[in-house]
Design a protein around this motif. Structure first.
Motif, mmCIF file in Angstrom:
data_model
loop_
_atom_site.group_PDB
_atom_site.id
_atom_site.type_symbol
_atom_site.label_atom_id
_atom_site.label_comp_id
_atom_site.label_asym_id
_atom_site.label_seq_id
_atom_site.Cartn_x
_atom_site.Cartn_y
_atom_site.Cartn_z
ATOM 1 N N GLY A 75 -0.254 9.656 2.531
ATOM 2 C CA GLY A 75 0.261 8.753 1.760
ATOM 3 C C GLY A 75 1.250 7.994 2.544
ATOM 4 O O GLY A 75 2.109 8.381 3.275
ATOM 5 N N GLY A 76 1.049 6.357 2.490
ATOM 6 C CA GLY A 76 1.650 5.621 3.226
ATOM 7 C C GLY A 76 2.592 4.752 2.417
ATOM 8 O O GLY A 76 2.642 3.606 2.814
ATOM 9 N N GLY A 77 2.985 4.984 1.203
ATOM 10 C CA GLY A 77 3.988 4.405 0.311
ATOM 11 C C GLY A 77 5.149 4.578 0.757
ATOM 12 O O GLY A 77 5.471 4.763 1.834
ATOM 13 N N ASP A 100 -3.687 6.732 4.314
ATOM 14 C CA ASP A 100 -3.476 6.318 3.005
ATOM 15 C C ASP A 100 -4.845 5.688 2.498
ATOM 16 O O ASP A 100 -5.758 5.203 3.035
ATOM 17 C CB ASP A 100 -2.471 5.049 2.876
ATOM 18 N N ARG A 101 -5.196 6.124 1.078
ATOM 19 C CA ARG A 101 -6.505 6.007 0.802
ATOM 20 C C ARG A 101 -6.735 4.512 0.359
ATOM 21 O O ARG A 101 -7.884 4.014 -0.052
ATOM 22 C CB ARG A 101 -6.860 7.044 -0.516
ATOM 23 N N ASN A 102 -5.657 3.957 0.049
ATOM 24 C CA ASN A 102 -5.847 2.503 -0.279
ATOM 25 C C ASN A 102 -5.713 1.417 0.765
ATOM 26 O O ASN A 102 -5.496 1.754 1.773
ATOM 27 C CB ASN A 102 -4.496 2.211 -1.356
ATOM 28 N N GLU A 130 -0.560 -0.031 -0.954
ATOM 29 C CA GLU A 130 -0.109 1.476 -0.809
ATOM 30 C C GLU A 130 0.976 1.375 -2.260
ATOM 31 O O GLU A 130 1.723 0.469 -2.411
ATOM 32 C CB GLU A 130 0.636 1.779 0.578
ATOM 33 N N ILE A 165 0.181 3.867 10.125
ATOM 34 C CA ILE A 165 -0.782 3.909 9.113
ATOM 35 C C ILE A 165 -2.141 3.657 9.049
ATOM 36 O O ILE A 165 -2.468 2.499 9.593
ATOM 37 C CB ILE A 165 -0.070 3.287 7.907
ATOM 38 N N ASN A 225 -5.269 3.009 6.589
ATOM 39 C CA ASN A 225 -5.672 2.704 5.340
ATOM 40 C C ASN A 225 -7.124 3.050 5.213
ATOM 41 O O ASN A 225 -7.919 3.299 6.273
ATOM 42 C CB ASN A 225 -5.334 1.381 4.974
ATOM 43 N N SER A 235 -9.221 8.984 2.891
ATOM 44 C CA SER A 235 -8.764 9.881 1.781
ATOM 45 C C SER A 235 -8.932 11.220 2.551
ATOM 46 O O SER A 235 -9.504 11.488 3.372
ATOM 47 C CB SER A 235 -9.897 9.686 0.657
ATOM 48 N N SER A 245 2.142 11.745 -1.416
ATOM 49 C CA SER A 245 1.229 11.246 -1.953
ATOM 50 C C SER A 245 1.544 10.413 -3.388
ATOM 51 O O SER A 245 0.512 10.365 -4.274
ATOM 52 C CB SER A 245 -0.175 11.971 -2.049
#
Length: 484
Positions: free
Chosen positions: A45-47, A69-71, A76, A145, A147, A150, A184
């Motif tokens: 998770g990169g938020g 990060d999956r986005n 994110e 990060i 991107n 997943s 996440s």
């Protein structure tokens, strides 16, 4: 807005970080297994949470870290996806991602962007601007990060490593690491829920959860129903009304809306920093009260809905049945049948490791509160019992000691941490939660390598070793006695 002022702030922040970098020497010995590099920490998770934890590790000179990060880059977190409030719910003075560096504060960024004194006119930070602030922070900190990646599985590897299976556009990759942090998002240890009566009876095109993409423009002139009375339910009702929905009917089981927000009460240092040290019985009582009170819609959000004549709130009015009929959706309630063209479901989430593919392997081995705490008579709570029972640094615990010690290398920094450590994956607790987590991670890294560090110290009597250590090469000359 002045790009020159933002550039100047970025430069000042980098200079501040350089000045605050003591001790800067990398200290975690590099590891390879069968020719494969081993990460010290992998963050899922990169938020805002994942970024802050990675930043905290970097400040402790732990750089062998990867954030997945999956986005796509810039997407994110929730802020430009399904968060639909106009402003943050937290006060504007809340801090956290900055880790106490003044030039990284939201206020510093805001005034660099909008001019000196502009912060005084802000009551709460607009949601899109918080997202922009986080993107600026990422660029200044140059965080590692990746991107579009997943995580599909987390498994033990040997006695002291984890193997993380990832997928991106190039296919499947397996990464070795000493620890994993789940950062996440609020739902990172579970799934968003839709009542069976809705999922089983309605075609997918007739409803959406508040966490999903919704084409609000398509709701213009339509009758919309919203199930739920939490803040996100009202946010989505407001979006539908603003898009021109003919009417919005909001339904709640509660006989009255919550009047106060317990998350605002929590915002003091004693609670956020030291809740984790309380005995379980007190943690349980605090959390039962907080969960029972729930989070009401902020007054501006309620007013935003109430400004539209087509908005109606139905309290004490749960759904008895839902079906598709000739007039659209027919919703049966204790007060009669209501028809709608589209239904927005705001029924929250369920903490459930087994429901997430990347956590399914560990699910049978993770201790839950129901495994560790016997609630007193009259205080049982099935929801709280389903939350993971975490160690002091957000580490998962084994359900049966000795059967799966590897799960303790997974740290859960999601909403599921609330009963154990009051870490909610939100902004308010981030300052305290990230500090606790980073300290736990670095403590394990040091303790596990203590013998290697001792060997390095014992060999620290040669000039060339002094120079190597200064460069961060903490290796010893094994098998040679050079003390002559």
């Amino acid at each position: 807005m002045s790009s020159a002022q933002l550039d100047a702030l970025s430069a000042r922040a980098r200079e501040d970080l350089a000045r605050l970098s003591y001790p800067a020497r990398p200290w975690v010995p590099a590891r390879r297994v069968d020719g494969r590099a081993v990460r010290d920490v992998v963050i899922v998770g990169g938020g805002q949470s994942g970024m802050t934890i990675a930043f905290g590790l970097a400040r402790e000179a732990v750089h062998n870290v990867e954030v997945l990060d999956r986005n796509p880059a810039g997407a994110e977190g929730v802020w430009r996806r399904f968060a639909r409030m106009e402003t943050l719910r937290t006060p504007k003075h809340v801090i956290g991602p900055d880790l106490g560096v003044p030039s990284l504060l939201p206020q510093a960024w805001y005034e660099a962007r909008f001019g000196a004194g502009s912060w005084e006119g802000v009551e709460k930070i607009p949601r899109p601007l918080w997202h922009d602030y986080l993107l600026w922070l990422r660029s200044v900190l140059d965080l590692p990060i990746r991107n579009g990646v997943s995580v599909e599985d987390i498994a033990p590897f040997g006695e002291d490593l984890l193997e993380v299976t990832t997928r991106d556009a190039g296919g499947v990759t397996k990464v070795l690491t000493r620890s994993v942090v789940l950062a996440s998002g609020i739902e990172g240890a579970g799934v968003w829920t839709v009542p069976d009566m809705i999922a089983a009876e309605l075609p997918r095109g007739l409803y959406a959860h508040t966490s999903e993409p919704i084409d609000f423009a398509a709701l213009k002139g339509r009758r919309v129903a919203v199930l739920g009375a939490g803040a996100s339910a009202f946010d989505n009702a407001a979006e539908a009304l603003a898009a021109g929905a003919a009417s919005v009917d909001l339904f709640a089981r509660r006989s009255r809306l919550p009047a106060v927000n317990p998350y605002r009460w929590m915002e003091f240092s004693g609670f956020l920093r030291h809740f984790g040290e309380l005995p379980d019985a007190l943690k349980w009582r605090f959390m039962r009260r907080i969960f029972t009170m729930n989070q009401p819609p902020p007054q501006p959000t309620y007013d935003r809905c109430a400004a539209h004549g087509g908005f109606r709130v139905h309290l004490g009015c749960p759904f008895l049945s839902v079906r598709e009929g000739p007039g659209g959706i027919a919703i049966e309630t204790p007060k009669g049948v209501v028809e709608a063209d589209f239904l927005i479901v705001g029924t929250g989430l369920r903490v459930d490791f087994a429901a997430r593919p990347e956590l399914a392997r560990m699910a049978p081995h993770v201790a839950l509160w129901g495994d560790r705490f016997d609630a007193p008579a009259g205080e049982a709570d099935p929801v709280l019992e389903s939350f993971p029972y975490l160690g002091r640094a957000f580490a998962l615990q084994e359900k049966v000691p000795g059967r799966a010690p590897w799960v303790s290398r997974v740290h859960c920094y999601t909403f599921a941490a609330m009963p154990s450590l009051a870490g909610s994956a939100g902004i308010s607790a981030l300052k305290f939660g990230a500090e606790r987590l980073v300290r736990g991670l670095t403590e394990r890294l040091f303790l596990e390598d203590a013998e290697a560090h001792l060997a390095s110290l014992e060999a620290y009597d040669e000039p060339e070793l002094n120079e190597a250590a200064a460069r961060g090469e903490t290796r010893a000359l094994a098998g040679e006695d050079r003390r002559c």
